[in-house]
Design an enzyme around this catalytic site. Structure first.
Site, PDB file in Angstrom:
ATOM      1  N   HIS A  47       0.837  -1.221   0.000  1.00 34.47           N
ATOM      2  CA  HIS A  47       0.000   0.000   0.000  1.00 34.47           C
ATOM      3  C   HIS A  47       0.863   1.259   0.000  1.00 34.47           C
ATOM      4  CE1 HIS A  47      -3.331  -2.709   1.260  1.00 34.47           C
ATOM      5  NE2 HIS A  47      -2.356  -3.276   1.953  1.00 34.47           N
TER       6      HIS A  47
ATOM      7  N   SER B  43      15.570  21.710 -15.306  1.00 30.99           N
ATOM      8  CA  SER B  43      14.413  22.498 -15.677  1.00 30.99           C
ATOM      9  C   SER B  43      14.917  23.819 -16.245  1.00 30.99           C
ATOM     10  CB  SER B  43      13.558  22.759 -14.436  1.00 30.99           C
ATOM     11  OG  SER B  43      12.799  23.933 -14.601  1.00 30.99           O
TER      12      SER B  43
ATOM     13  N   LYS C  72      16.147  21.563 -10.054  1.00 35.08           N
ATOM     14  CA  LYS C  72      15.450  20.337 -10.457  1.00 35.08           C
ATOM     15  C   LYS C  72      16.367  19.282 -11.073  1.00 35.08           C
ATOM     16  CE  LYS C  72      11.499  19.580 -10.491  1.00 35.08           C
ATOM     17  NZ  LYS C  72      10.414  20.134 -11.323  1.00 35.08           N
TER      18      LYS C  72
ATOM     19  N   GLU D 194      10.101   8.512 -16.499  1.00 39.44           N
ATOM     20  CA  GLU D 194       8.725   8.942 -16.810  1.00 39.44           C
ATOM     21  C   GLU D 194       8.330   8.519 -18.221  1.00 39.44           C
ATOM     22  OE1 GLU D 194       7.973  13.184 -15.189  1.00 39.44           O
ATOM     23  OE2 GLU D 194      10.136  12.962 -15.311  1.00 39.44           O
TER      24      GLU D 194
END
Ligand code: ARG
Length: 465
Positions: A157, A278, A284, A291
């Site tokens: 979970h 970024s 970043k 992704e």
């Protein structure tokens, strides 16, 4: 004449829109090597059976070799007016060798031709995918051996559940990749039959030898039913199913990398090689590759869905709808290949923050099950009761804001008087993972021996190559 291939019957040129919807060369040009190999096998067989002369077959073979090298050099001109790869090759062949080129199409049709070409193409893809998955496994096993004893939190979970080892976590993906490879190999056996010689749909009256062409192209045997041979695409569907499952595995792993590398979690770091910055936020470090692996899964599953939908309403035998089988599949397989290679790169690149992993592994009372197990083992308590007692101890520790191993013994004894100081030996994350020695469990020594046996297996495979 309207068309070189069927100009006998037709007097008008096709409408522009007809040509545009019908043309497939932009996609099936990728089948050129398979198309030429299949044509060479067919021509040799026709000569062997006395259907064409040996000298015609020789010229056809030479012409096809020339075309192959022209395409390789980039000097071949693919013509949209010639619709597909089969007619582009045949038309060039007739420019090169004259009327003998026209004999190549004896006892075959574009229907069995394209089915053969695409089987060969998908077979090559499967072999490349298998090699990519083997490299992925190798990277995982190498890192698993390195991190057999590195403790990390195991989750259910997405809540801290029990401590596990990082090596064990990585080996989980080795097992998944092994089943993926198994699915591809299993489907490869069913794929590896030759449609060539089924002709348009009914077979042919020429005395062809389908066994010979099957053998020449590395197929196990010719397909037994001509209607089936030209009209099914289940070999692509099976491979796309296997590819979809494999892509889902890649995607789940990619998702874990996204989670692990988030500053909120920070269990793993990727180097500059597998992150991007970024344009506006200088701090970043985005895990774009992970992704995109996650997102590419959509292409693979999309290709499977797309082809299932193309096929679902088609009566036997060949229908032009089936021309739409290639583009999605090719893109889907390419997406999977890239995903596997990106994951392999990230597995080699990533660096776990061992201190943080260990700390996180102990958070959230992750060794509570070890305490309950100790009560069962040492005090012979039924597990349900042990669970209850442990729950009360955890509640007490939580109320005091301390970890389980920090809770004074007397406090535990206030709940269960028979608890002794021996219990402290099972409450650390290291002792927890060390104790999980059941077959398939996370104990470092299990991980080391599993990783070593995988190393041997992969090495043996490479030798058999
Ligand atoms: N381009 C076609 C395809 O990919 C080749 C087979 C065409 N056959 C036909 N009867 N029109 O399916």
């Amino acid at each position: 004449m309207s068309n070189k291939m069927w100009g006998g019957r037709f007097s008008e040129r096709p409408d522009e829109i007809m040509e545009e919807i019908n043309v497939s060369i932009d996609v099936d040009r990728h089948l050129f090597a398979q198309d030429i190999a299949a044509s060479k096998a067919h021509a040799a067989m026709l000569a062997g059976q006395g259907i064409i002369t040996a000298s015609d077959a020789k010229n056809i073979g030479k012409g096809l070799d020339t075309i192959l090298s022209e395409i390789g050099k980039g000097s071949f001109e693919f013509k949209r007016a010639l619709e597909d790869i089969h007619m582009n090759v045949e038309s060039r062949l007739s420019e090169l060798i004259g009327p003998a080129a026209g004999r190549l199409h004896t006892a075959r049709s574009r229907n069995d031709q394209v089915a053969t070409d695409f089987r060969l193409y998908v077979r090559d893809i499967v072999d490349e995918t298998d090699a990519a998955l083997a490299a992925f496994q190798q990277a995982l096993v190498d890192r698993a051996l390195e991190h057999a004893g590195t403790v990390m939190p195991g989750f259910t979970h997405l809540q801290t559940a029990q401590p596990v080892t990082f090596g064990h976590h990585l080996l989980a993906y080795v097992e998944m990749a092994a089943r993926d490879r198994g699915r591809f190999q299993d489907a490869r056996k069913r794929l590896n039959e030759s449609p060539l010689g089924a002709a348009a749909l009914a077979g042919t009256s020429f005395p062809i030898d389908r066994h010979a062409t099957a053998k020449a192209l590395g197929f196990d045997r010719p397909m037994a039913n001509s209607l089936d041979a030209v009209s099914d695409r289940d070999f692509v569907l099976e491979m796309l199913s296997a590819a979809s499952i494999c892509a889902v595995h890649m995607s789940r792993f990619a998702e874990e990398i996204v989670i692990w590398t988030s500053p909120l979690v920070g269990l793993v770091r990727l180097s500059d090689k597998f992150t991007t910055g970024s344009s506006i936020m200088p701090q970043k470090r985005n895990p774009d590759a992970a992704e995109l692996v996650r997102a590419k899964t959509g292409r693979v599953i999309g290709a499977l869905n797309g082809l299932l939908i193309v096929m679902k309403g088609l009566p036997l035998a060949y229908q032009k709808d089936m021309q739409e089988d290639k583009q999605g599949a090719m893109e889907g397989f390419a997406a999977l290949s890239l995903a596997i290679r990106a994951m392999t790169g990230m597995v080699r690149d990533l660096v776990p923050d061992e201190a943080k992993m260990k700390l996180a592994a102990g958070e959230g009372y992750a060794t509570a099950t070890d305490l309950a197990d100790w009560l069962v083992r040492t005090l012979k308590m039924p597990f349900r009761e042990a669970h209850h007692v442990t729950g009360r101890i955890v509640a007490k520790a939580a109320a005091g804001g301390v970890a389980l191993h920090e809770l004074p013994l007397q406090e535990m004894q206030a709940i269960e008087p028979k608890i002794t100081k021996d219990v402290l030996g099972v409450l650390s994350v290291e002792s927890s993972v060390k104790s999980r020695t059941s077959f398939g469990g996370t104990a470092p020594k299990n991980v080391t021996s599993q990783a070593k046996s995988w190393l041997k297996r992969l090495e043996k495979e490479r030798k058999l190559g």
